[in-house]
Scaffold this motif. Sequence first.
Motif, PDB file in Angstrom:
ATOM      1  N   ARG A  61       0.838  -1.031   0.048  1.00  0.00           N
ATOM      2  CA  ARG A  61      -0.040  -0.111  -0.083  1.00  0.00           C
ATOM      3  C   ARG A  61       0.758   1.230   0.072  1.00  0.00           C
ATOM      4  N   ILE A  62       0.520   2.378  -0.682  1.00  0.00           N
ATOM      5  CA  ILE A  62       1.212   3.386  -0.661  1.00  0.00           C
ATOM      6  C   ILE A  62       0.471   4.736  -0.422  1.00  0.00           C
ATOM      7  N   GLU A  63       1.218   5.814   0.020  1.00  0.00           N
ATOM      8  CA  GLU A  63       0.583   7.150   0.091  1.00  0.00           C
ATOM      9  C   GLU A  63       1.603   8.129  -0.637  1.00  0.00           C
ATOM     10  N   GLY A  64       1.100   9.335  -0.996  1.00  0.00           N
ATOM     11  CA  GLY A  64       1.903  10.088  -1.564  1.00  0.00           C
ATOM     12  C   GLY A  64       2.063  10.040  -3.117  1.00  0.00           C
ATOM     13  N   ASP A  65       2.963  10.663  -3.997  1.00  0.00           N
ATOM     14  CA  ASP A  65       2.968  10.357  -5.466  1.00  0.00           C
ATOM     15  C   ASP A  65       4.546  10.418  -5.823  1.00  0.00           C
ATOM     16  N   MET A  66       4.650  10.040  -7.154  1.00  0.00           N
ATOM     17  CA  MET A  66       5.800  10.064  -7.888  1.00  0.00           C
ATOM     18  C   MET A  66       5.577  10.763  -9.251  1.00  0.00           C
ATOM     19  N   ARG A  67       6.141  11.676  -9.806  1.00  0.00           N
ATOM     20  CA  ARG A  67       6.057  12.263 -11.144  1.00  0.00           C
ATOM     21  C   ARG A  67       7.233  12.182 -11.836  1.00  0.00           C
ATOM     22  N   LEU A  68       7.132  11.687 -13.072  1.00  0.00           N
ATOM     23  CA  LEU A  68       7.755  11.690 -14.184  1.00  0.00           C
ATOM     24  C   LEU A  68       7.757  12.681 -15.143  1.00  0.00           C
ATOM     25  N   ASN A  69       8.535  13.734 -15.155  1.00  0.00           N
ATOM     26  CA  ASN A  69       8.436  14.973 -16.194  1.00  0.00           C
ATOM     27  C   ASN A  69       7.080  15.407 -15.911  1.00  0.00           C
ATOM     28  N   GLY A  70       6.270  15.645 -14.784  1.00  0.00           N
ATOM     29  CA  GLY A  70       5.232  16.056 -14.306  1.00  0.00           C
ATOM     30  C   GLY A  70       3.962  15.156 -14.571  1.00  0.00           C
TER      31      GLY A  70
END
Length: 290
Positions: free
Chosen positions: A100-109
């Motif tokens: 399970r995850i929380e938060g985010d990751m963005r690749l070039n937005g």
Amino acid sequence: METVQRMQEQPSTAPAAASAPGPREEGERETCVHPEVYGERPVLEIDRFSLWYGQTRALFDITIPIPAGKVTALIGPSGCGKSTLIRSVNRLNDLVDGVRIEGDMRLNGDSIYAQSVDVIDLRKRMGMVFQKSNPFPMSIYENVVYPLRIDGENRRGVLDETAERSLRAAALWDEVRDRLGSSALELSGGQQQRLCIARAVAARPEVLLMDEPCSALDPIATSRIEELIFSLRGEYTVLIVTHNMQQAARLSDYTAFMYLGHLVEYGITKRIFVKPELRQTEDYITGRFG
């Protein structure tokens, strides 16, 4: 003038300089991000990212911007969450039950974890090199052009150009140019790892992920891979996990020190190793723990 960004989950009553050597206790986590990090254009943004394996929390609110065209190293003792974090970037942890995850990751937005994301397409935007080399049981040539083959590219000219470009980028072209049709499994361990790097860069990824790429290699092969990684800066953005602090110091531009799933300190590699801001980082770098 403020020199670092500091965040504490629970304020400590004692100043950092007076703290005892070694790792802090739970609840006393302090994170220090050097301001130079924010002067770079990030390709990958890890934003307050947390991860659980079932009831066990492995990552705690990790925020790390990864600068474009630079080599960023993740260091820390075994079990600190380095590999979990880099595998999360490629969404390999999706294959583990109970994650399970929380938060985010963005690749070039673009959010990596948005519901609309096609994970296969996402992984095409990243190259991944693992601890143990994993060449496919096919020719050297077909190993390199495999990412193009699965996209339906069959034009011989395009494939030939990609094979040569990628093998040159991986410092392997001169060693294999006369035997591209030979099995990749006939290569030495170090050559196989460089072949995997060639395969990873064939599709011109936005980020190149490396999880302990030298851990199974002898010192000579390790040196070749380190030289290769150093040469890839500028053209590629590299995020590498390593247990070897000397390796991180030699080849990275930025270093993030992690401990027990937390980011402790992140900044220019030279500052991290010569004059870290936090006592905990200094204790780890100087071998007082870990």
